[in-house]
Design a protein around this motif. Structure first.
Motif, short mmCIF file in Angstrom:
data_model
loop_
_atom_site.label_atom_id
_atom_site.label_comp_id
_atom_site.label_asym_id
_atom_site.label_seq_id
_atom_site.Cartn_x
_atom_site.Cartn_y
_atom_site.Cartn_z
N GLU A 189 3.21 -4.01 -11.31
CA GLU A 189 1.39 -4.18 -10.47
C GLU A 189 1.38 -4.18 -9.76
OE1 GLU A 189 0.33 -8.15 -13.06
OE2 GLU A 189 0.36 -7.09 -14.99
N ALA A 190 2.67 -4.73 -8.98
CA ALA A 190 2.63 -4.75 -7.94
C ALA A 190 2.15 -3.15 -6.60
CB ALA A 190 4.35 -5.53 -7.04
N LEU A 191 2.43 -1.92 -7.29
CA LEU A 191 2.11 -0.68 -6.59
C LEU A 191 0.83 -0.20 -6.33
CD1 LEU A 191 5.00 1.70 -8.66
CD2 LEU A 191 4.69 0.62 -6.22
N THR A 192 0.43 -1.13 -7.37
CA THR A 192 -1.68 -1.46 -7.12
C THR A 192 -2.16 -2.04 -6.02
OG1 THR A 192 -1.90 -3.15 -8.09
CG2 THR A 192 -2.13 -1.00 -9.70
N GLN B 5 -2.82 -11.60 -8.53
CA GLN B 5 -1.81 -11.15 -7.94
C GLN B 5 -0.66 -10.97 -9.24
OE1 GLN B 5 -0.34 -12.13 -5.05
NE2 GLN B 5 -2.45 -13.54 -4.19
N PRO B 6 0.23 -9.56 -9.24
CA PRO B 6 0.73 -9.22 -9.75
C PRO B 6 1.44 -10.19 -9.76
CG PRO B 6 1.44 -8.34 -7.82
CD PRO B 6 0.20 -8.98 -7.15
N ARG B 7 2.42 -9.63 -11.40
CA ARG B 7 2.79 -10.49 -12.17
C ARG B 7 4.34 -9.56 -12.81
NH1 ARG B 7 2.49 -15.28 -12.94
NH2 ARG B 7 3.87 -14.50 -14.92
N VAL C 96 11.70 -9.19 -9.96
CA VAL C 96 10.67 -8.11 -10.95
C VAL C 96 9.64 -8.63 -11.39
CG1 VAL C 96 11.73 -5.90 -9.25
CG2 VAL C 96 11.99 -6.89 -11.64
N ASP C 97 9.68 -9.14 -11.86
CA ASP C 97 8.17 -9.59 -13.38
C ASP C 97 8.42 -11.31 -13.65
OD1 ASP C 97 7.86 -9.72 -15.90
OD2 ASP C 97 8.63 -8.54 -16.91
N HIS C 98 7.63 -12.11 -13.07
CA HIS C 98 7.32 -13.90 -13.06
C HIS C 98 7.48 -13.72 -14.35
CE1 HIS C 98 7.21 -13.32 -8.92
NE2 HIS C 98 5.61 -12.76 -8.62
N ARG D 106 3.87 -6.65 3.07
CA ARG D 106 3.65 -7.81 4.16
C ARG D 106 3.77 -8.45 2.78
NH1 ARG D 106 -1.49 -7.04 5.88
NH2 ARG D 106 -2.33 -8.75 3.81
N SER D 107 3.90 -8.19 1.52
CA SER D 107 4.83 -8.93 0.28
C SER D 107 6.10 -8.96 -0.13
CB SER D 107 4.57 -8.45 -0.87
OG SER D 107 5.05 -7.36 -1.35
N SER D 108 6.23 -9.56 -0.46
CA SER D 108 7.82 -9.98 -0.87
C SER D 108 8.38 -8.91 -2.06
CB SER D 108 8.48 -11.02 -1.14
OG SER D 108 7.60 -11.44 -2.84
N TRP D 109 7.22 -8.11 -2.69
CA TRP D 109 8.33 -7.28 -3.62
C TRP D 109 9.29 -6.05 -2.92
CZ3 TRP D 109 7.39 -8.20 -8.46
CH2 TRP D 109 6.34 -9.53 -8.54
N PRO D 110 9.11 -5.24 -1.76
CA PRO D 110 9.80 -4.33 -1.75
C PRO D 110 11.32 -5.05 -1.89
CG PRO D 110 8.14 -4.07 -0.62
CD PRO D 110 7.66 -5.48 -1.16
N TRP D 111 11.33 -6.23 -0.92
CA TRP D 111 12.60 -6.84 -0.94
C TRP D 111 12.87 -7.80 -2.07
CZ3 TRP D 111 14.23 -5.56 3.58
CH2 TRP D 111 13.62 -5.55 4.57
#
Length: 412
Positions: free
Chosen positions: A8-11, A2-4, A85-87, A19-24
């Motif tokens: 990383e989510a762009l990969t 899972q991206p941290r 945006v950063d865990h 479908r993920s929550s990263w755009p929001w």
């Protein structure tokens, strides 16, 4: 995996990303950044106006000081926003004030480098970054509005002319998610780089963690010492006594007399070895009577005469006493094994808030910390308490080991 963070989510595959929550999360991060910048500007302007109007009184000074410390508030909010945006949590670099009270807190904060770095970040965020956040959001919203809403925004055009723009807008929406997430990730990376504690703060935290590990290790050593002292040692004492009484009951010329005597001797040797082991794990005298008594016991069992000069006012913090004790114990062991000395000496005294321990001998000298004599281990143990170790051992002797250990102020 899972991206941290947003970068990383762009990969992720496009379907997974959408479908993920990263755009929001990215949209929320940029929107809150714009609001934070506007709030920062409004608060700083208000404090400057108040400070200017009331510059002759204490309130005016407080207003100007508030402007200087505004970066702390902005940075604290930014650390919370980064979790969108950063865990990975961003630690707070500020030290606790030495005493209670607003004056002590303000004085410490104004002297910290982190305060001025956070003030610079707050100024940069308010003057530039928040506006760039807003520009990205407005640009994306405007692009989608004029494309998807073309049939309503361009009323004088036929539907056949505006419908392709609507379809293009629907296709463009998922694509525009990528620059939004990319800017949110870059913005967060910039904030993390500017607000990350400097190396000094990380080293202080590393030192604290090492000290906590040493404390936990000492607690475990004491538990082992207590279990050995109250368990195995008592059983060996009882066994030795039983074997001694059995020897009294068995005639000297009996067949089992000799093996019984050998077993009795082995039991006494095992008891002696166990007592030495317990003393090496954690000497009970150190816990009960303090450093001076424990050093005196080590000197009394050393294989060569040891002169003692211990000028200690009383009990010291446990960590300091334990470290100083093992310094003396290891140093005298090295003298007995390697120095070929006829006499040694141990001094211990306080200078201000520092404990000075000196161990010297009249041996052959030439001690080398890199030769596996245990001196490197002593240096590491002392370094945990921010202490220092200095060794003077010229060829032909004499050898002097000098250790300084800070003694913390008593609390409470």
């Amino acid at each position: 995996m899972q991206p941290r963070n947003a970068l990383e989510a762009l990969t992720l595959r496009p379907t997974e990303l959408l479908r993920s929550s990263w755009p929001w999360r990215s949209l929320a991060y940029l929107a809150s950044g714009s609001l934070l910048g506007a709030a920062t500007i409004a608060a700083v302007v208000a404090m400057l106006v108040v400070g200017t109007l009331l510059a002759a009184v204490v309130v005016g000074v407080a207003g100007y000081v508030g402007c200087l410390l505004s970066g702390i508030v902005v940075a604290r909010v930014e650390r919370r926003r980064l979790r969108l945006v950063d865990h990975d949590e961003l630690p707070d670099p500020h030290l606790p004030p030495p005493r209670a009270g607003l004056r002590a807190w303000v004085t410490l904060r104004l002297r910290e480098e982190a305060t001025w770095r956070e003030l610079f970040y707050a100024a940069l965020a308010a003057a530039m970054l928040s506006w760039m956040d807003l520009l990205v959001l407005v640009g994306v919203a405007y692009t989608l509005l004029i494309s998807i809403g073309a049939p309503w925004t361009i009323a004088d055009e036929p539907l056949s002319s505006t419908l392709p723009a609507t379809l293009a807008g629907l296709l463009l929406g998922p694509i525009l998610i990528y620059p939004v997430i990319a800017w949110a990730g870059a913005r967060a990376a910039m904030a993390r780089a500017m607000l990350t504690p400097p190396d000094e703060a990380r080293l202080r935290e590393l030192t604290r963690s090492r000290a906590r590990l040493v404390d936990a290790f000492e607690v475990e050593r004491r538990r082992i010492e207590r279990d050995l002292h109250d368990g195995a040692q008592q059983r060996l004492v009882a066994l030795s006594m039983q074997l001694g009484m059995a020897r009294l009951e068995v005639p000297a010329d009996a067949p089992g007399a000799e093996p019984l005597a050998a077993a009795h001797l082995l039991a006494k040797q095992a008891l002696t070895d166990l007592r030495e082991l317990i003393r090496g794990v954690h000497p009970k005298v150190l816990t009960d009577r303090g450093l001076a008594a424990a050093v005196g016991e080590v000197a009394s069992v050393a294989p060569l005469p040891v002169d003692l000069d211990l000028r200690l006012p009383g009990r010291l913090p446990s960590a300091v006493e334990v470290t100083a004790y093992f310094v003396v114990s290891e140093a005298l062991t090295n003298v007995a094994k390697h120095a070929g000395a006829e006499r040694a000496g141990v001094e211990a005294f306080l200078t201000g808030r520092r404990l000075i321990v000196r161990v010297h001998d009249d041996g052959r000298g030439g001690a080398d910390p890199a030769a596996g004599s245990g001196l490197m281990g002593l240096a590491d143990r002392v370094a945990v308490l921010d202490g220092t170790v200095n060794l003077s051992s010229p060829a032909g002797g004499p050898t002097l080991l000098r250790v300084e250990i800070p003694v913390p102020e008593p609390t409470g």
